[in-house]
Design a protein around this motif. Structure first.
Motif, PDB file in Angstrom:
ATOM      1  N   ILE A  72     -13.240-129.474 -25.845  1.00  0.00           N
ATOM      2  CA  ILE A  72     -13.948-130.529 -26.575  1.00  0.00           C
ATOM      3  C   ILE A  72     -12.994-131.685 -26.882  1.00  0.00           C
ATOM      4  CG2 ILE A  72     -15.220-131.087 -28.689  1.00  0.00           C
ATOM      5  CD1 ILE A  72     -16.722-129.270 -26.616  1.00  0.00           C
ATOM      6  N   GLY A  73     -11.778-131.368 -27.315  1.00  0.00           N
ATOM      7  CA  GLY A  73     -10.786-132.399 -27.602  1.00  0.00           C
ATOM      8  C   GLY A  73     -10.420-133.198 -26.364  1.00  0.00           C
ATOM      9  N   ASN A  77     -11.217-137.160 -25.933  1.00  0.00           N
ATOM     10  CA  ASN A  77     -10.117-138.067 -25.636  1.00  0.00           C
ATOM     11  C   ASN A  77     -10.406-138.866 -24.357  1.00  0.00           C
ATOM     12  OD1 ASN A  77      -7.494-139.137 -26.207  1.00  0.00           O
ATOM     13  ND2 ASN A  77      -6.712-137.900 -24.523  1.00  0.00           N
ATOM     14  N   SER A  78     -10.915-138.210 -23.341  1.00  0.00           N
ATOM     15  CA  SER A  78     -11.254-138.901 -22.089  1.00  0.00           C
ATOM     16  C   SER A  78     -12.324-139.958 -22.309  1.00  0.00           C
ATOM     17  CB  SER A  78     -11.743-137.901 -21.042  1.00  0.00           C
ATOM     18  OG  SER A  78     -10.695-137.094 -20.602  1.00  0.00           O
ATOM     19  N   LEU A  79     -13.363-139.598 -23.064  1.00  0.00           N
ATOM     20  CA  LEU A  79     -14.427-140.565 -23.356  1.00  0.00           C
ATOM     21  C   LEU A  79     -13.886-141.754 -24.140  1.00  0.00           C
ATOM     22  CD1 LEU A  79     -17.400-138.201 -24.224  1.00  0.00           C
ATOM     23  CD2 LEU A  79     -17.192-139.674 -22.210  1.00  0.00           C
ATOM     24  N   SER A  80     -12.994-141.486 -25.094  1.00  0.00           N
ATOM     25  CA  SER A  80     -12.404-142.549 -25.894  1.00  0.00           C
ATOM     26  C   SER A  80     -11.576-143.485 -25.024  1.00  0.00           C
ATOM     27  CB  SER A  80     -11.528-141.943 -26.992  1.00  0.00           C
ATOM     28  OG  SER A  80     -10.841-142.943 -27.693  1.00  0.00           O
ATOM     29  N   ASN A  82     -11.939-143.993 -21.809  1.00  0.00           N
ATOM     30  CA  ASN A  82     -12.856-144.747 -20.944  1.00  0.00           C
ATOM     31  C   ASN A  82     -13.486-145.901 -21.694  1.00  0.00           C
ATOM     32  OD1 ASN A  82     -12.367-143.093 -18.755  1.00  0.00           O
ATOM     33  ND2 ASN A  82     -14.185-141.846 -19.040  1.00  0.00           N
ATOM     34  N   LYS A  83     -13.888-145.665 -22.946  1.00  0.00           N
ATOM     35  CA  LYS A  83     -14.497-146.732 -23.745  1.00  0.00           C
ATOM     36  C   LYS A  83     -13.468-147.805 -24.077  1.00  0.00           C
ATOM     37  CE  LYS A  83     -18.515-144.563 -25.593  1.00  0.00           C
ATOM     38  NZ  LYS A  83     -19.508-145.079 -24.714  1.00  0.00           N
ATOM     39  N   SER A  84     -12.242-147.389 -24.408  1.00  0.00           N
ATOM     40  CA  SER A  84     -11.180-148.350 -24.712  1.00  0.00           C
ATOM     41  C   SER A  84     -10.863-149.190 -23.482  1.00  0.00           C
ATOM     42  CB  SER A  84      -9.910-147.630 -25.166  1.00  0.00           C
ATOM     43  OG  SER A  84     -10.135-146.974 -26.381  1.00  0.00           O
ATOM     44  N   GLY A  85     -10.842-148.556 -22.318  1.00  0.00           N
ATOM     45  CA  GLY A  85     -10.584-149.264 -21.086  1.00  0.00           C
ATOM     46  C   GLY A  85     -11.681-150.254 -20.756  1.00  0.00           C
ATOM     47  N   SER A  86     -12.945-149.886 -20.995  1.00  0.00           N
ATOM     48  CA  SER A  86     -14.024-150.842 -20.721  1.00  0.00           C
ATOM     49  C   SER A  86     -14.067-151.954 -21.758  1.00  0.00           C
ATOM     50  CB  SER A  86     -15.383-150.163 -20.604  1.00  0.00           C
ATOM     51  OG  SER A  86     -15.520-149.021 -21.342  1.00  0.00           O
TER      52      SER A  86
END
Length: 91
Positions: A72-73, A77-80, A82-86
């Motif tokens: 889950i962590g 972290n991966s989703l975060s 990806n969002k930061s990158g976009s």
């Protein structure tokens, strides 16, 4: 945030049944049903098996709640990232 934590706990509990951990089939079903939209290869038994082995820190062939939280962590972290990158690309 409370609802998200409750969901993480209840999904594990429902998937594990009356056990304290997820066996091979339990883990495969959880990944396929709950994580298919944010992970690739959830339909691949070999890929899910390899993921389970990577999470299984004590090598008992099962995924404990603590080991599940590692997954889950990692996903959060991966989703975060990806969002930061976009967001950075949009700026």
């Amino acid at each position: 945030m409370e609802a998200a934590i409750q969901t993480v706990v209840s999904v594990f509990a429902k998937s594990a049944g009356r056990k304290d951990n997820l066996g091979e089939k339990d883990f495969q079903n959880l990944v396929k049903k709950q994580l298919g939209s944010i992970m690739s290869d959830t339909d691949s038994s070999a890929a899910v098996k390899e993921m389970r082995r990577g999470l299984d820190e004590n090598s008992d062939g099962k995924v404990s709640f603590q080991e599940y939280l590692t997954l889950i962590g990692y996903l959060a972290n991966s989703l975060s990232q990806n969002k930061s990158g976009s967001n950075a690309a949009a700026s």
